[in-house]
Design a protein around this motif. Structure first.
Motif, mmCIF file in Angstrom:
data_model
loop_
_atom_site.group_PDB
_atom_site.id
_atom_site.type_symbol
_atom_site.label_atom_id
_atom_site.label_comp_id
_atom_site.label_asym_id
_atom_site.label_seq_id
_atom_site.Cartn_x
_atom_site.Cartn_y
_atom_site.Cartn_z
ATOM 1 N N ALA A 59 0.831 -1.206 0.000
ATOM 2 C CA ALA A 59 0.000 0.000 0.000
ATOM 3 C C ALA A 59 0.865 1.255 0.000
ATOM 4 O O ALA A 59 0.595 2.216 -0.733
ATOM 5 N N ASN A 60 1.909 1.269 0.816
ATOM 6 C CA ASN A 60 2.768 2.444 0.885
ATOM 7 C C ASN A 60 3.665 2.574 -0.336
ATOM 8 O O ASN A 60 4.048 3.680 -0.723
ATOM 9 N N ALA A 61 4.036 1.459 -0.948
ATOM 10 C CA ALA A 61 4.912 1.527 -2.120
ATOM 11 C C ALA A 61 4.158 1.933 -3.374
ATOM 12 O O ALA A 61 4.681 2.687 -4.198
ATOM 13 N N LEU A 62 2.918 1.442 -3.531
ATOM 14 C CA LEU A 62 2.225 1.601 -4.809
ATOM 15 C C LEU A 62 0.949 2.427 -4.745
ATOM 16 O O LEU A 62 0.522 2.964 -5.768
ATOM 17 N N HIS A 63 0.319 2.522 -3.567
ATOM 18 C CA HIS A 63 -1.016 3.113 -3.509
ATOM 19 C C HIS A 63 -1.106 4.323 -2.587
ATOM 20 O O HIS A 63 -2.206 4.707 -2.184
ATOM 21 N N GLY A 64 0.017 4.905 -2.235
ATOM 22 C CA GLY A 64 -0.017 6.104 -1.411
ATOM 23 C C GLY A 64 -0.613 5.889 -0.036
ATOM 24 O O GLY A 64 -1.163 6.818 0.559
ATOM 25 N N GLY A 65 -0.531 4.670 0.504
ATOM 26 C CA GLY A 65 -1.039 4.390 1.839
ATOM 27 C C GLY A 65 -2.502 4.017 1.904
ATOM 28 O O GLY A 65 -3.061 3.885 2.991
ATOM 29 N N ARG A 66 -3.131 3.789 0.771
ATOM 30 C CA ARG A 66 -4.571 3.462 0.771
ATOM 31 C C ARG A 66 -4.775 1.966 0.930
ATOM 32 O O ARG A 66 -4.277 1.176 0.136
ATOM 33 N N MET A 67 -5.519 1.583 1.962
ATOM 34 C CA MET A 67 -5.855 0.191 2.245
ATOM 35 C C MET A 67 -7.355 0.088 2.514
ATOM 36 O O MET A 67 -7.993 1.068 2.896
ATOM 37 N N ALA A 68 -7.884 -1.109 2.328
ATOM 38 C CA ALA A 68 -9.315 -1.339 2.525
ATOM 39 C C ALA A 68 -9.548 -2.130 3.807
ATOM 40 O O ALA A 68 -8.839 -3.102 4.086
ATOM 41 N N LEU A 69 -10.567 -1.721 4.562
ATOM 42 C CA LEU A 69 -10.916 -2.443 5.781
ATOM 43 C C LEU A 69 -11.378 -3.862 5.471
ATOM 44 O O LEU A 69 -11.158 -4.788 6.258
ATOM 45 N N GLN A 70 -12.027 -4.046 4.300
ATOM 46 C CA GLN A 70 -12.471 -5.397 3.937
ATOM 47 C C GLN A 70 -11.279 -6.331 3.783
ATOM 48 O O GLN A 70 -11.338 -7.501 4.186
ATOM 49 N N ASP A 71 -10.188 -5.831 3.221
ATOM 50 C CA ASP A 71 -8.987 -6.656 3.090
ATOM 51 C C ASP A 71 -8.461 -7.060 4.460
ATOM 52 O O ASP A 71 -8.013 -8.196 4.669
ATOM 53 N N GLY A 72 -8.501 -6.131 5.414
ATOM 54 C CA GLY A 72 -8.048 -6.440 6.757
ATOM 55 C C GLY A 72 -8.879 -7.537 7.390
ATOM 56 O O GLY A 72 -8.354 -8.455 8.035
ATOM 57 N N ALA A 73 -10.204 -7.466 7.203
ATOM 58 C CA ALA A 73 -11.079 -8.492 7.756
ATOM 59 C C ALA A 73 -10.809 -9.854 7.122
ATOM 60 O O ALA A 73 -10.789 -10.889 7.803
ATOM 61 N N VAL A 74 -10.583 -9.865 5.816
ATOM 62 C CA VAL A 74 -10.308 -11.120 5.105
ATOM 63 C C VAL A 74 -9.011 -11.752 5.605
ATOM 64 O O VAL A 74 -8.958 -12.939 5.954
ATOM 65 N N VAL A 75 -7.944 -10.951 5.660
ATOM 66 C CA VAL A 75 -6.647 -11.484 6.080
ATOM 67 C C VAL A 75 -6.692 -11.933 7.537
ATOM 68 O O VAL A 75 -6.144 -12.987 7.892
ATOM 69 N N ALA A 76 -7.343 -11.156 8.388
ATOM 70 C CA ALA A 76 -7.435 -11.529 9.795
ATOM 71 C C ALA A 76 -8.173 -12.853 9.961
ATOM 72 O O ALA A 76 -7.754 -13.731 10.733
ATOM 73 N N GLY A 77 -9.288 -13.021 9.247
ATOM 74 C CA GLY A 77 -10.030 -14.268 9.330
ATOM 75 C C GLY A 77 -9.218 -15.456 8.851
ATOM 76 O O GLY A 77 -9.175 -16.511 9.505
ATOM 77 N N GLN A 78 -8.548 -15.299 7.708
ATOM 78 C CA GLN A 78 -7.716 -16.386 7.186
ATOM 79 C C GLN A 78 -6.564 -16.699 8.139
ATOM 80 O O GLN A 78 -6.214 -17.870 8.351
ATOM 81 N N ASN A 79 -5.973 -15.663 8.690
ATOM 82 C CA ASN A 79 -4.839 -15.835 9.595
ATOM 83 C C ASN A 79 -5.247 -16.558 10.879
ATOM 84 O O ASN A 79 -4.540 -17.447 11.367
ATOM 85 N N LEU A 80 -6.404 -16.204 11.426
ATOM 86 C CA LEU A 80 -6.877 -16.843 12.652
ATOM 87 C C LEU A 80 -7.218 -18.314 12.423
ATOM 88 O O LEU A 80 -6.928 -19.166 13.272
ATOM 89 N N VAL A 81 -7.838 -18.615 11.285
ATOM 90 C CA VAL A 81 -8.124 -20.015 10.969
ATOM 91 C C VAL A 81 -6.818 -20.794 10.822
ATOM 92 O O VAL A 81 -6.667 -21.903 11.355
ATOM 93 N N SER A 82 -5.864 -20.223 10.114
ATOM 94 C CA SER A 82 -4.594 -20.910 9.882
ATOM 95 C C SER A 82 -3.865 -21.171 11.191
ATOM 96 O O SER A 82 -3.472 -22.298 11.500
ATOM 97 N N ASN A 83 -3.672 -20.122 11.986
ATOM 98 C CA ASN A 83 -2.948 -20.256 13.242
ATOM 99 C C ASN A 83 -3.746 -21.036 14.273
ATOM 100 O O ASN A 83 -3.205 -21.866 15.009
#
Length: 585
Positions: free
Chosen positions: A107-131
């Motif tokens: 995000a900081n390299a290519l998108h000027g710091g713009r991130m989506a909250l939906q992406d955070g929810a997706v990664v967090a859910g996948q990460n919690l299931v994995s771990n």
């Protein structure tokens, strides 16, 4: 009521303007992001611990990887069940949320710091299931993803400029890592080195504020956060520094093998297991088989690292866990489990240090403090995989409290970083970007260059003429001074070349038709080219101006662009980025 609402609106507007226009305003936002980051890290850690207890039994008190007597059925089947669940989740995401999440570095390299909250929810859910189901991955990827997304949305809400928004995303990552390790300096320099890409006085205050606040919030929620506590480590002598250099080189080679191994496992599973949604289950089954040999391979490895630092084990046991954990981490990530190698790299480095110390002692080459080499190995391996030497140095300093140990660690991380750059060229994060086809190697802002495209810079008010027009007619329609260049089109309306008005007026009267004096018939720009690509095209064609066409086949003219204008715009944007980096924007 209406007057009160107007006062409230004016007050909010003044607050927004103050935050956007002052350094203290950014520090205040950093503190807010720190609160959110600490809460995110504490919450995700608690959920993961709850899953471990629910799935593996109440004995999981000091960490899943610290279990000695684990039910073989649970050890074998739970990672596979988690992989199957993750595969089904990925099937649903492919249908309803198909885009690839953008992490804070990207995000900081290519998108000027713009991130989506939906992406955070997706990664967090996948990460919690994995771990949570025992895959050999850490939670740090989820921490930083969610915290970075919250920071990004907060900055966008307050209308921050591009440079300030990038710093705020760094605040989110700093707070997440600081809260995870109870180490504010580690979190701050993780952000400087990996997420912001540079250290400046202007970014110091908000990032440090976020890291400290997040640590305090996590302590408040948990009572204490997870701390790597190696205990009393002896200060190194000259031999200790020499062994730190040797261990640094070994860590670099081992880390490169691990990163290559992740890609190799991924390639093998793609061939063997065709349906992508089944690969995590296959990988989970393999991790379960390894867990039968040593439960220390499960999850991130918090408990195993605690045991490595605080108990005296055999060299054989440390070597076995080192090999099994490396294999389990490669399989987990190669199979598609969501997470990272942050904590795994710390555990692997500590185990490598203990193995080296045991080998030296057994060879009769002198007595070596295993704990010292474990700390050095932890930081060196972490540097090789993560790519943040100062963050790893501060982690050693904050966990041991020994400045002399930090000196040996600093030497080791410098050597490790240099060796990895020369022999491999990537950290794990940038290696994954490379495999996806992204050419970024750090969080330095290159997104502005991609946004500075030919389509945005070109002039659209161009003048055209048919290529078969006679020069005498061209002179009549375009007298000297009316234009500098005119675009020539063929009978189908496609780009045919550029006519220089002065050259047309200087041509002999008998020169007919106009097509005989056309320039750059084949050379043209495409609207998607960035400024760097455009300048390369200008140099190759030896042109001062070029037409912009919609495609190589259709060749419909969209506009005109000059090399002078590209250089000026590139210089202006580059100057803006430099001002942002030093806090002058």
């Amino acid at each position: 009521m209406r007057i009160r609402r107007q006062h409230l609106t004016q007050g909010l507007g003044s607050l927004r303007a103050w935050i956007r226009g002052t350094e203290p305003g950014l520090v205040v936002l950093g503190a807010v992001v720190g609160i959110a980051s600490g809460a995110v890290a504490a919450s995700m850690s608690g959920i993961a611990q709850g899953l471990h207890t629910l799935l593996f039994g109440p004995e999981v008190t000091h960490g899943l990887s610290a279990l000695r007597d684990i039910d073989p059925d649970l050890a074998l089947l739970m990672p596979a069940a988690g992989g199957l669940l993750l595969g089904l989740i990925n099937l649903g995401l492919a249908r309803w949320h198909p885009r690839v999440p953008v992490d804070p570095i990207e995000a900081n390299a290519l998108h000027g710091g713009r991130m989506a909250l939906q992406d955070g929810a997706v990664v967090a859910g996948q990460n919690l299931v994995s771990n949570g189901f025992g895959a050999s991955v850490g939670l740090e990827a989820g921490y930083t993803q969610v915290a970075g997304a919250v920071a990004s949305r907060t900055g966008i809400l307050f209308g921050l400029r591009r440079g300030d928004l990038r710093v705020l995303v760094g605040c989110g990552a700093a707070g997440a890592i600081a809260a995870a390790f109870d180490a504010p300096l580690t979190g701050a320099f993780y952000a400087f080195e990996l997420v912001i890409g540079t250290y400046t006085i202007a970014s110091l205050a908000p990032v440090i504020t976020s890291a400290v606040v997040a640590t305090l919030v996590a302590r408040l929620v948990h009572g204490q956060t997870y701390v790597v506590q190696p205990g009393g480590v002896a200060s190194p002598g000259w031999d200790g520094y020499a062994l730190a250099l040797l261990l640094a080189l070994m860590a670099a080679l081992a880390a490169i093998a691990l990163m290559r191994g992740v890609s190799l496992v991924e390639a093998v599973l793609k061939r063997v297991v065709r349906p992508s949604w089944l690969r995590p289950a296959a990988g989970g089954l393999a991790v379960g088989l390894l867990a039968l040999l040593s439960p220390g391979v499960l999850s991130a490895g918090h408990g195993a690292l605690h045991l490595a630092f605080n108990t005296e084990g055999t060299a054989r046991a440390a070597l076995l866990l080192l090999l099994l954990k490396a294999l389990a981490s490669a399989i987990s990530l190669g199979a598609g489990f969501r997470g990272g190698l942050f904590f795994a790299s710390l555990l692997l480095g500590a185990l490598l240090g203990k193995v080296v110390a045991a080998a030296i002692n057994l060879a009769g080459l002198g007595l070596v403090d295993p704990l010292l080499l474990a700390v050095v190995g932890m930081s060196a391996f972490g540097t090789a995989v993560i790519g943040a030497p100062l963050a790893m140095t501060f982690l050693a300093l904050e966990t041991t409290g020994n400045f002399q140990v930090a000196g040996a660690v600093l030497i080791a991380v410098v050597v490790t970083g240099l060796a990895v750059r020369r022999l491999f060229g990537y950290s794990f994060a940038t290696w994954r970007f490379h495999l996806r086809g992204e050419g970024i190697r750090s969080a330095h802002d290159v997104g502005w260059l991609r946004e500075l495209t030919v389509g945005r810079m070109m002039r659209r008010d161009l003048r055209t003429i048919a290529a078969d027009t006679r020069i005498s007619a061209f002179r009549r329609d375009f007298p000297l001074g009316s234009a500098e260049r005119v675009i020539a089109l063929d009978e189908a309306g496609r780009y045919a070349g550029i006519v220089l008005v002065a050259e047309a007026h200087a041509a002999p009267d008998e020169t007919e038709p106009l097509a005989t004096i056309l320039h750059h018939r084949e050379a043209a720009l495409l609207p998607a080219m960035n400024a760097k690509e455009a300048m390369a095209a200008f140099d190759a064609a030896e042109a001062e101006a070029m037409a912009v066409i919609d495609g190589v086949e259709s060749r419909r003219v969209l506009g005109l662009l000059t090399a002078t204008f590209v250089l000026r715009r590139y210089g202006e944007e580059l100057d803006k980025r430099r001002q942002e980096e030093v806090g002058l924007a």
